[in-house]
Design a protein around this motif. Structure first.
Motif: not given
Length: 336
Positions: A182-209
């Motif tokens: 919907e923002r003009g980005l391909s599936m390959a763009d999505m996988v590539t940009l997800s690599g930004a999760h190589s840094i940073g942190a996530a709150r426990c509530l987002t994955f504790s389930n």
């Protein structure tokens, strides 16, 4: 045979995707590398100085600035709406639960803006400063270099509810693909940009389930490496055992277990080893449509780094305001 209602929904989605593809293509054509070469030749150097100093003092700032740019571009386009503070009766994006309290880096953008304003008043947009700062962050913590076309103008509106359209950490592959498309980005763009999760942190509530209440059959997500799950439980105890007075800050864990402060392809290696923190991360390996890209990036880090820079430039052109549109804010958190 599909009903007329179903056909209408399909056509509506296609129209939305086509519109954003057109918008992205048009926007990228109106931005220019070296846009401030004459009007404010030191603009990018000033932003780089402020950004790299902040990251040297706190490496976690890099993840915050890249994420801030992402969250800005995905709502209303890359026009600085995420930077605007709420006013009485008008709550803005930055106060939406998807952004607050986890979104960081606002003070760095404000400092960079003040430094640029002192040299070139009313010239450089906050949206461009944010794009420069994200690029400088990738360079500082990952050695990733790419040029940023500039010429963005700042928007005058920010609406809290619109931030609900950000991709969720619980999205499946179809939802993720549609959200990016919907923002003009391909599936390959999505996988590539997800690599930004190589840094940073996530709150426990987002994955504790995934650790304690995955489904009726498994309390723990069976797709997660058991040793990794055991480690995560030391960071995130069961929600029922977390007393309200235990910590003033939300509990969290690093998105990338191996190199949490270095932007690299360890994120994809982690997915290959079933150590993706968020379900929306690990789903990239389990889905046939994206797993080949994940495995390729896990093997060839330089390939991912090169594509990441290109994808950031593409993302940075979503829905930009240019020319006489919008404004050049004097302060990034308020409209003129």
């Amino acid at each position: 045979m599909a009903s007329s209602s179903q056909n209408f929904k399909v056509l509506s989605k296609l129209s939305t995707i086509i519109f954003f593809l057109y918008l992205s293509t048009f926007a990228s054509a109106t931005l220019k590398v070296g846009f401030y070469r004459s009007s404010c030749p030191n603009a990018e150097a000033i932003v780089k100085k402020v950004t790299t100093k902040a990251i040297s003092q706190n490496p976690g700032v890099a993840a915050g600035l890249i994420r801030l740019h992402f969250h800005d571009c995905f709502i209303r386009g890359c026009e600085g709406s995420v930077l605007l503070k709420s006013t009485p009766g008008h709550p803005t994006e930055r106060d939406h639960p998807a952004n607050f309290p986890s979104l960081q880096g606002f003070e760095i953008i404000d400092e960079a803006k003040a430094s640029v304003e002192a040299t070139c008043p009313n010239t450089v947009s906050c949206a461009d400063i944010l794009a420069f700062a994200a690029r400088d962050s990738a360079r500082k913590v990952g050695g990733i270099n790419y040029v940023v076309p500039a010429g963005r103008r700042d928007g005058r509106f920010s609406i809290k509810e619109e931030a609900s359209r950000l991709p969720s950490p619980t999205f499946n592959i179809e939802q993720l693909t549609q959200n990016f498309a919907e923002r003009g980005l391909s599936m390959a763009d999505m996988v590539t940009l997800s690599g930004a999760h190589s840094i940073g942190a996530a709150r426990c509530l987002t994955f504790s389930n995934r650790l304690y209440s995955f489904n009726a059959t498994h309390h723990q997500d069976p797709s997660m490496d058991p040793k990794y799950a055991t480690y995560l439980k030391t960071k995130c105890p069961p929600p029922s055992s977390q007393g309200s007075g235990q910590s003033a800050q939300p509990l969290e864990a690093a998105l990338d277990f191996a190199t949490p402060n270095h932007l690299d392809n360890q994120y994809y290696i982690g997915l290959r080893n079933h150590r993706g923190l968020l379900s929306s991360d690990q789903i990239l390996l389990s889905s046939p449509s994206t797993s080949k890209i994940v495995l390729s990036y896990a093997k060839y880090g330089s390939k991912w780094a090169s594509n990441f820079g290109k994808a950031m430039v593409k993302m940075g052109s979503i829905g930009v305001l240019t020319g006489s549109q919008g404004e050049i804010r004097r302060h990034c958190s308020i409209v003129n």
